[in-house]
Design an enzyme around this catalytic site. Structure first.
Site, PDB file in Angstrom:
ATOM      1  N   LYS A  67       0.814  -1.195   0.000  1.00 21.61           N
ATOM      2  CA  LYS A  67       0.000   0.000   0.000  1.00 21.61           C
ATOM      3  C   LYS A  67       0.856   1.257   0.000  1.00 21.61           C
ATOM      4  CE  LYS A  67      -2.959  -2.419   3.204  1.00 21.61           C
ATOM      5  NZ  LYS A  67      -3.335  -2.485   4.640  1.00 21.61           N
TER       6      LYS A  67
ATOM      7  N   GLU B  41       7.450   2.435  -6.278  1.00 17.01           N
ATOM      8  CA  GLU B  41       7.614   1.866  -4.934  1.00 17.01           C
ATOM      9  C   GLU B  41       7.889   2.992  -3.939  1.00 17.01           C
ATOM     10  OE1 GLU B  41       7.172  -0.419  -2.936  1.00 17.01           O
ATOM     11  OE2 GLU B  41       8.879  -1.771  -2.637  1.00 17.01           O
ATOM     12  N   ASP B  42       7.449   2.800  -2.709  1.00 12.33           N
ATOM     13  CA  ASP B  42       7.678   3.843  -1.700  1.00 12.33           C
ATOM     14  C   ASP B  42       9.141   3.930  -1.296  1.00 12.33           C
ATOM     15  OD1 ASP B  42       7.609   1.384  -0.378  1.00 12.33           O
ATOM     16  OD2 ASP B  42       6.220   2.010   1.182  1.00 12.33           O
TER      17      ASP B  42
ATOM     18  N   ASP C  90      14.682  -0.848   0.097  1.00 13.77           N
ATOM     19  CA  ASP C  90      15.487  -1.158   1.288  1.00 13.77           C
ATOM     20  C   ASP C  90      16.411  -2.325   0.920  1.00 13.77           C
ATOM     21  OD1 ASP C  90      16.461  -1.688   3.811  1.00 13.77           O
ATOM     22  OD2 ASP C  90      14.536  -1.765   4.822  1.00 13.77           O
TER      23      ASP C  90
ATOM     24  N   LYS D 149      16.966   3.787   0.387  1.00 17.13           N
ATOM     25  CA  LYS D 149      17.670   3.661   1.664  1.00 17.13           C
ATOM     26  C   LYS D 149      19.133   3.345   1.424  1.00 17.13           C
ATOM     27  CE  LYS D 149      15.013   2.466   5.646  1.00 17.13           C
ATOM     28  NZ  LYS D 149      14.549   1.533   6.673  1.00 17.13           N
TER      29      LYS D 149
ATOM     30  N   PHE E 277      14.214   4.207  10.260  1.00 13.13           N
ATOM     31  CA  PHE E 277      12.842   3.848   9.913  1.00 13.13           C
ATOM     32  C   PHE E 277      12.010   5.115   9.725  1.00 13.13           C
ATOM     33  CE2 PHE E 277       8.624   2.037  10.084  1.00 13.13           C
ATOM     34  CZ  PHE E 277       8.806   0.944   9.250  1.00 13.13           C
ATOM     35  N   VAL E 278      11.480   5.272   8.516  1.00  4.44           N
ATOM     36  CA  VAL E 278      10.748   6.499   8.187  1.00  4.44           C
ATOM     37  C   VAL E 278       9.280   6.196   7.912  1.00  4.44           C
ATOM     38  CG1 VAL E 278      12.809   7.626   7.281  1.00  4.44           C
ATOM     39  CG2 VAL E 278      11.346   6.336   5.718  1.00  4.44           C
TER      40      VAL E 278
ATOM     41  N   ASP F 153       4.259   3.380   6.338  1.00  7.58           N
ATOM     42  CA  ASP F 153       3.596   3.066   7.601  1.00  7.58           C
ATOM     43  C   ASP F 153       4.537   2.438   8.615  1.00  7.58           C
ATOM     44  OD1 ASP F 153       3.848   0.516   6.152  1.00  7.58           O
ATOM     45  OD2 ASP F 153       2.639  -0.305   7.780  1.00  7.58           O
TER      46      ASP F 153
ATOM     47  N   ARG G  89       0.500   6.511   7.654  1.00  4.98           N
ATOM     48  CA  ARG G  89       0.521   6.665   6.192  1.00  4.98           C
ATOM     49  C   ARG G  89      -0.027   8.021   5.769  1.00  4.98           C
ATOM     50  NH1 ARG G  89       1.585   1.618   3.849  1.00  4.98           N
ATOM     51  NH2 ARG G  89       0.658  -0.177   4.873  1.00  4.98           N
TER      52      ARG G  89
HETATM   53  P1  XMP Z   1      12.630  -4.243   0.599  1.00  9.59           P
HETATM   54  O1  XMP Z   1      13.537  -4.606   1.730  1.00  9.59           O
HETATM   55  O2  XMP Z   1      11.931  -5.415   0.008  1.00  9.59           O
HETATM   56  O3  XMP Z   1      11.561  -3.379   1.345  1.00  9.59           O
HETATM   57  O4  XMP Z   1      13.310  -3.344  -0.422  1.00  9.59           O
HETATM   58  C1  XMP Z   1      10.683  -2.596   0.697  1.00  9.59           C
HETATM   59  C2  XMP Z   1       9.456  -2.446   1.561  1.00  9.59           C
HETATM   60  O5  XMP Z   1       9.783  -2.417   2.947  1.00  9.59           O
HETATM   61  C3  XMP Z   1       9.085  -1.412   3.607  1.00  9.59           C
HETATM   62  N1  XMP Z   1      10.059  -0.509   4.245  1.00  9.59           N
HETATM   63  C4  XMP Z   1       9.738   0.529   5.012  1.00  9.59           C
HETATM   64  N2  XMP Z   1       8.535   0.985   5.366  1.00  9.59           N
HETATM   65  N3  XMP Z   1       9.572   2.708   6.571  1.00  9.59           N
HETATM   66  C5  XMP Z   1       8.468   2.091   6.148  1.00  9.59           C
HETATM   67  O6  XMP Z   1       7.379   2.542   6.457  1.00  9.59           O
HETATM   68  C6  XMP Z   1      10.830   2.301   6.284  1.00  9.59           C
HETATM   69  O7  XMP Z   1      11.811   2.915   6.699  1.00  9.59           O
HETATM   70  C7  XMP Z   1      10.900   1.142   5.439  1.00  9.59           C
HETATM   71  N4  XMP Z   1      11.937   0.460   4.919  1.00  9.59           N
HETATM   72  C8  XMP Z   1      11.375  -0.552   4.197  1.00  9.59           C
HETATM   73  C9  XMP Z   1       8.241  -0.738   2.575  1.00  9.59           C
HETATM   74  O8  XMP Z   1       6.938  -1.254   2.682  1.00  9.59           O
HETATM   75  C10 XMP Z   1       8.813  -1.122   1.257  1.00  9.59           C
HETATM   76  O9  XMP Z   1       7.827  -1.253   0.288  1.00  9.59           O
HETATM   77 MG    MG Z   2       5.159  -1.058   4.558  1.00  7.29          MG
END
Ligand code: XMP
Ligand code: MG
Length: 188
Positions: free
Chosen positions: A46, A106-107, A110, A138, A159-160, A166, A172
């Protein structure tokens, strides 16, 4: 007990105004690069909804949108290392991924496991191209070799939340992006 979202934020990283102007720039870049390509913007639910809503309006060429559901974090503040994808991917894309220029929206990137999994599934549908547009990148060392083709901002390994991001489904709807106070999630 009533929650005050703002007081759980340690500091603001990107204000509403900063987000607005940077998303406009990235939208303009995409519009230039995809002129006459009719791209399909695919948001990962989401976390990407707020970004997608702004980005699509910053793109001034014809395009379509779709959404896929993928989760890696569950209720925690660190990746579970496993990606769940909901639903039928071909159905979600309108069964029209073949030959299309796809931009995954993508948001936050990571570990990149989410996008690695999702882009692998999408490539099986024979699109013309697949690129990645991430709101945040990140700054972590990744074992997965994947990068954002478009990104709005880099963030440190903190963590943001906010602007779609979220913690356990909260925050959110904050209009800015901020670092969540460690005490909020340290009980996990
Ligand atoms: P990966 O590790 O698969 O992660 O690249 C991507 C998803 O992990 C969540 N994510 C976060 N969500 N604050 C968040 O609210 C953060 O700092 C954070 N780091 C990773 C996010 O859902 C993303 O789509
Ligand atoms: Mg998430």
């Amino acid at each position: 007990m009533e929650k005050n979202m703002n007081k759980d934020i340690e500091r603001i990283l990107f204000s509403e105004e900063q987000l607005k102007s940077r998303v406009k720039e990235v939208g303009a870049e995409i519009s230039r690069d995809y002129k006459d390509k009719n791209p399909l913007l695919v948001g990962i639910l989401k976390g990407s909804v707020v970004f997608m809503a702004d980005l699509m309006r910053a793109v001034d060429i014809p395009c379509q949108i779709a959404f896929l559901s993928a989760r890696s974090y569950g209720l925690k503040a660190s990746s579970s290392g496993k990606i769940d994808m909901d639903g039928d991917i071909e159905y979600a894309l309108g069964a029209h991924a073949q030959g299309r220029h796809i931009i995954l929206v993508e948001d936050i990137l990571d570990t990149a496991l989410t996008l690695y999994t999702v882009s692998g599934r999408i490539r099986e549908l024979n699109p013309a191209s697949v690129k990645i547009c991430a709101l945040l990148d990140k700054q972590v060392s990744r074992s997965i070799d994947l990068h954002a083709d478009y990104k709005c901002f880099d963030v440190e390994n903190e963590f943001v939340v906010g602007y779609g991001l979220d913690y356990a489904q909260d925050y959110r709807n904050l209009p800015y992006i901020g670092v969540l106070k460690r005490e909020v999630y340290s009980a996990d």
